[in-house]
Design a protein around this motif. Structure first.
Motif, PDB file in Angstrom:
ATOM      1  N   HIS A   1       7.636   2.178   1.760  1.00 21.92           N
ATOM      2  CA  HIS A   1       8.546   1.388   0.930  1.00 21.92           C
ATOM      3  C   HIS A   1       9.359   0.376   1.744  1.00 21.92           C
ATOM      4  N   ARG A   2       9.268   0.435   3.069  1.00 21.92           N
ATOM      5  CA  ARG A   2      10.010  -0.490   3.930  1.00 21.92           C
ATOM      6  C   ARG A   2       9.158  -1.688   4.353  1.00 21.92           C
ATOM      7  N   ILE A   3       7.890  -1.697   3.967  1.00 22.89           N
ATOM      8  CA  ILE A   3       6.962  -2.737   4.405  1.00 22.89           C
ATOM      9  C   ILE A   3       6.821  -3.812   3.330  1.00 22.89           C
ATOM     10  N   MET A   4       6.920  -5.068   3.750  1.00 24.60           N
ATOM     11  CA  MET A   4       6.717  -6.192   2.826  1.00 24.60           C
ATOM     12  C   MET A   4       5.411  -6.887   3.199  1.00 24.60           C
ATOM     13  N   LEU A   5       4.508  -6.970   2.236  1.00 19.77           N
ATOM     14  CA  LEU A   5       3.199  -7.570   2.470  1.00 19.77           C
ATOM     15  C   LEU A   5       3.217  -9.066   2.200  1.00 19.77           C
ATOM     16  N   HIS A   6       2.295  -9.786   2.842  1.00 18.02           N
ATOM     17  CA  HIS A   6       2.094 -11.187   2.510  1.00 18.02           C
ATOM     18  C   HIS A   6       1.583 -11.295   1.070  1.00 18.02           C
ATOM     19  N   THR A   7       1.917 -12.384   0.405  1.00 20.39           N
ATOM     20  CA  THR A   7       1.482 -12.581  -0.983  1.00 20.39           C
ATOM     21  C   THR A   7      -0.032 -12.505  -1.100  1.00 20.39           C
ATOM     22  N   GLU A   8      -0.730 -13.126  -0.166  1.00 18.83           N
ATOM     23  CA  GLU A   8      -2.189 -13.120  -0.199  1.00 18.83           C
ATOM     24  C   GLU A   8      -2.742 -11.708  -0.067  1.00 18.83           C
ATOM     25  N   SER A   9      -2.085 -10.896   0.764  1.00 20.05           N
ATOM     26  CA  SER A   9      -2.528  -9.510   0.945  1.00 20.05           C
ATOM     27  C   SER A   9      -2.384  -8.716  -0.350  1.00 20.05           C
ATOM     28  N   ARG A  10      -1.247  -8.918  -1.042  1.00 23.31           N
ATOM     29  CA  ARG A  10      -1.026  -8.225  -2.317  1.00 23.31           C
ATOM     30  C   ARG A  10      -2.053  -8.648  -3.351  1.00 23.31           C
ATOM     31  N   MET A  11      -2.363  -9.953  -3.367  1.00 24.32           N
ATOM     32  CA  MET A  11      -3.344 -10.463  -4.334  1.00 24.32           C
ATOM     33  C   MET A  11      -4.734  -9.902  -4.057  1.00 24.32           C
ATOM     34  N   ASN A  12      -4.994  -9.576  -2.801  1.00 21.94           N
ATOM     35  CA  ASN A  12      -6.293  -9.008  -2.435  1.00 21.94           C
ATOM     36  C   ASN A  12      -6.336  -7.492  -2.617  1.00 21.94           C
ATOM     37  N   GLY A  13      -5.242  -6.927  -3.148  1.00 20.00           N
ATOM     38  CA  GLY A  13      -5.226  -5.504  -3.466  1.00 20.00           C
ATOM     39  C   GLY A  13      -4.749  -4.597  -2.348  1.00 20.00           C
ATOM     40  N   LEU A  14      -4.241  -5.171  -1.261  1.00 16.94           N
ATOM     41  CA  LEU A  14      -3.736  -4.340  -0.170  1.00 16.94           C
ATOM     42  C   LEU A  14      -2.417  -3.695  -0.579  1.00 16.94           C
ATOM     43  N   LYS A  15      -2.243  -2.419  -0.230  1.00 17.78           N
ATOM     44  CA  LYS A  15      -1.028  -1.681  -0.525  1.00 17.78           C
ATOM     45  C   LYS A  15      -0.370  -1.228   0.779  1.00 17.78           C
ATOM     46  N   PRO A  16       0.967  -1.053   0.766  1.00 16.81           N
ATOM     47  CA  PRO A  16       1.629  -0.571   1.981  1.00 16.81           C
ATOM     48  C   PRO A  16       1.042   0.738   2.496  1.00 16.81           C
ATOM     49  N   GLU A  17       0.636   1.626   1.575  1.00 15.88           N
ATOM     50  CA  GLU A  17       0.038   2.896   1.989  1.00 15.88           C
ATOM     51  C   GLU A  17      -1.269   2.664   2.756  1.00 15.88           C
ATOM     52  N   ASP A  18      -2.017   1.612   2.370  1.00 15.92           N
ATOM     53  CA  ASP A  18      -3.253   1.288   3.088  1.00 15.92           C
ATOM     54  C   ASP A  18      -2.943   0.861   4.522  1.00 15.92           C
ATOM     55  N   VAL A  19      -1.860   0.109   4.674  1.00 16.74           N
ATOM     56  CA  VAL A  19      -1.442  -0.331   6.003  1.00 16.74           C
ATOM     57  C   VAL A  19      -1.102   0.873   6.878  1.00 16.74           C
ATOM     58  N   ILE A  20      -0.338   1.813   6.305  1.00 19.25           N
ATOM     59  CA  ILE A  20       0.063   3.008   7.056  1.00 19.25           C
ATOM     60  C   ILE A  20      -1.168   3.811   7.469  1.00 19.25           C
ATOM     61  N   ASP A  21      -2.109   3.994   6.538  1.00 18.64           N
ATOM     62  CA  ASP A  21      -3.322   4.750   6.849  1.00 18.64           C
ATOM     63  C   ASP A  21      -4.088   4.104   7.999  1.00 18.64           C
ATOM     64  N   THR A  22      -4.189   2.779   7.965  1.00 26.90           N
ATOM     65  CA  THR A  22      -4.906   2.058   9.023  1.00 26.90           C
ATOM     66  C   THR A  22      -4.201   2.210  10.363  1.00 26.90           C
ATOM     67  N   VAL A  23      -2.875   2.040  10.351  1.00 22.95           N
ATOM     68  CA  VAL A  23      -2.106   2.142  11.591  1.00 22.95           C
ATOM     69  C   VAL A  23      -2.213   3.545  12.186  1.00 22.95           C
ATOM     70  N   VAL A  24      -2.057   4.562  11.352  1.00 23.52           N
ATOM     71  CA  VAL A  24      -2.143   5.946  11.837  1.00 23.52           C
ATOM     72  C   VAL A  24      -3.533   6.234  12.397  1.00 23.52           C
ATOM     73  N   ARG A  25      -4.544   5.748  11.713  1.00 20.34           N
ATOM     74  CA  ARG A  25      -5.922   5.984  12.156  1.00 20.34           C
ATOM     75  C   ARG A  25      -6.214   5.313  13.503  1.00 20.34           C
ATOM     76  N   GLU A  26      -5.607   4.142  13.725  1.00 17.11           N
ATOM     77  CA  GLU A  26      -5.891   3.383  14.944  1.00 17.11           C
ATOM     78  C   GLU A  26      -4.941   3.709  16.094  1.00 17.11           C
ATOM     79  N   THR A  27      -3.926   4.538  15.850  1.00 22.41           N
ATOM     80  CA  THR A  27      -2.973   4.901  16.901  1.00 22.41           C
ATOM     81  C   THR A  27      -3.465   6.149  17.617  1.00 22.41           C
ATOM     82  N   SER A  28      -3.662   6.044  18.905  1.00 20.08           N
ATOM     83  CA  SER A  28      -4.183   7.178  19.678  1.00 20.08           C
ATOM     84  C   SER A  28      -3.166   8.311  19.727  1.00 20.08           C
ATOM     85  N   VAL A  29      -3.659   9.537  19.577  1.00 18.60           N
ATOM     86  CA  VAL A  29      -2.821  10.737  19.545  1.00 18.60           C
ATOM     87  C   VAL A  29      -2.678  11.300  20.954  1.00 18.60           C
TER      88      VAL A  29
END
Length: 318
Positions: A284-312
């Motif tokens: 809920h703290r993330i603001m997406l670009h307008t184009e990203s929202r129009m393409n169906g991207l959601k903040p939760e998708d961003v979080i999932d991608t970041v978590v997946r790509e961050t080495s543990v």
């Protein structure tokens, strides 16, 4: 060790109490408890009738806390929340009459229907844990947890919460509709109209305050702290994000992760604590670009991608 076992037992009883009142919502109840123990606030975004008020009332009754509810509308004034100083001719002095904000659990219903001026009155309470009336500051009870609700469907006559206020909510959660079996169980229950009224306390505010202090002492290895920070910073570097999570978000994620470890009967943090709560704390703290929202991207998708790509981290010290 004995105190930790006793705390874990109390937390289990609190869970059982809430789950007997709000059926089929174990994950959401867990997150509410995390916010309570971490000293954070919750934004509940959901349609009417899903049990939001009953959940907060049930928690207040379970921990023996003072519960108040505010129904927001455009006529609501800041003093309707904070309280007001009234002049008493007999005493020849102004006496402070506290508002509903003086509670352990404050439910602010449909917060986006209050004007921006009234919403700003909540900012001080959420961040500073006190209110100011006529130049005098009054401390709020501890613990103090604000649960605000808003309807994601109706926007007529509402005032969108600014980013600065959204950032003060530790988590944003949604109860959602129950499944068919759970809804059938609800309608057959003899206490379905007010299930929270049937609960009995299993803890008290003093014990909850002690557990909150224990949460702060949960051990955090530098490698896990670095992992958590890299997740938060990753939200700022995503191509579809206009505004990423703030440093306050990192602090909130750390506090929530510690509370999650405490609820799992651990006195140390592991990467999974941060991973499990990244979405409800950061999305809920993330603001997406307008184009990203129009393409169906959601903040939760961003979080999932970041978590997946961050080495543990693979090695940690206790």
């Amino acid at each position: 060790m004995e105190n930790r076992s006793a705390d874990y037992s109390i937390c289990s009883e609190i869970r059982r109490n809430l789950e007997s009142c709000i059926l089929g919502k174990k994950v959401e109840i867990e997150r509410l408890l995390i916010a309570l123990l971490a000293g954070g606030h919750i934004l509940l975004e959901d349609v009417p009738g899903t049990g939001k008020t009953q959940l907060v009332k049930a928690l207040a009754r379970t921990i023996g806390g003072h519960f108040r509810r505010i129904q927001c509308n455009p006529d609501l004034l800041p003093t309707d929340i904070t309280g007001v100083a009234i002049y008493h001719p007999k005493d020849e002095a102004f006496i402070f009459r506290p508002g509903p904000v003086m509670a352990n659990l404050l439910l602010v219903d449909e917060i986006n229907r209050a004007t921006t001026k009234t919403q700003s009155a909540l900012l001080e309470a959420m961040e500073e844990r006190h209110v100011t009336v006529d130049g005098e500051s009054y401390a709020l009870p501890m613990p103090f947890v604000l649960v605000a609700t808003q309807n994601p469907i109706e926007f007529e006559g509402t005032y969108t919460l600014p980013e600065a206020q959204l950032d003060r909510f530790m988590m944003k959660i949604s109860l959602g509709y129950p499944d068919a079996a759970t809804e059938r169980q609800m309608v057959l229950s003899p206490h379905s109209s007010a299930p929270a009224d049937m609960l009995t306390p299993v803890a008290n505010i003093e014990r909850i305050a002690l557990m909150m202090e224990s949460v702060k002492r949960v051990h955090v290895d530098e490698a896990v702290a670095d992992y958590l920070v890299r997740i938060v910073r990753g939200t700022r570097e995503h191509n579809g994000v206009q505004l990423g999570a703030s440093p306050r978000a990192a602090i909130s994620l750390m506090a929530a992760a510690k509370a999650n470890a405490f609820l799992q009967d651990r006195d140390y943090l592991i990467p999974d604590d941060a991973k499990a709560l990244a979405s409800p704390v950061l999305a809920h703290r993330i603001m997406l670009h307008t184009e990203s929202r129009m393409n169906g991207l959601k903040p939760e998708d961003v979080i999932d991608t970041v978590v997946r790509e961050t080495s543990v981290p693979v090695r940690m010290e206790r």
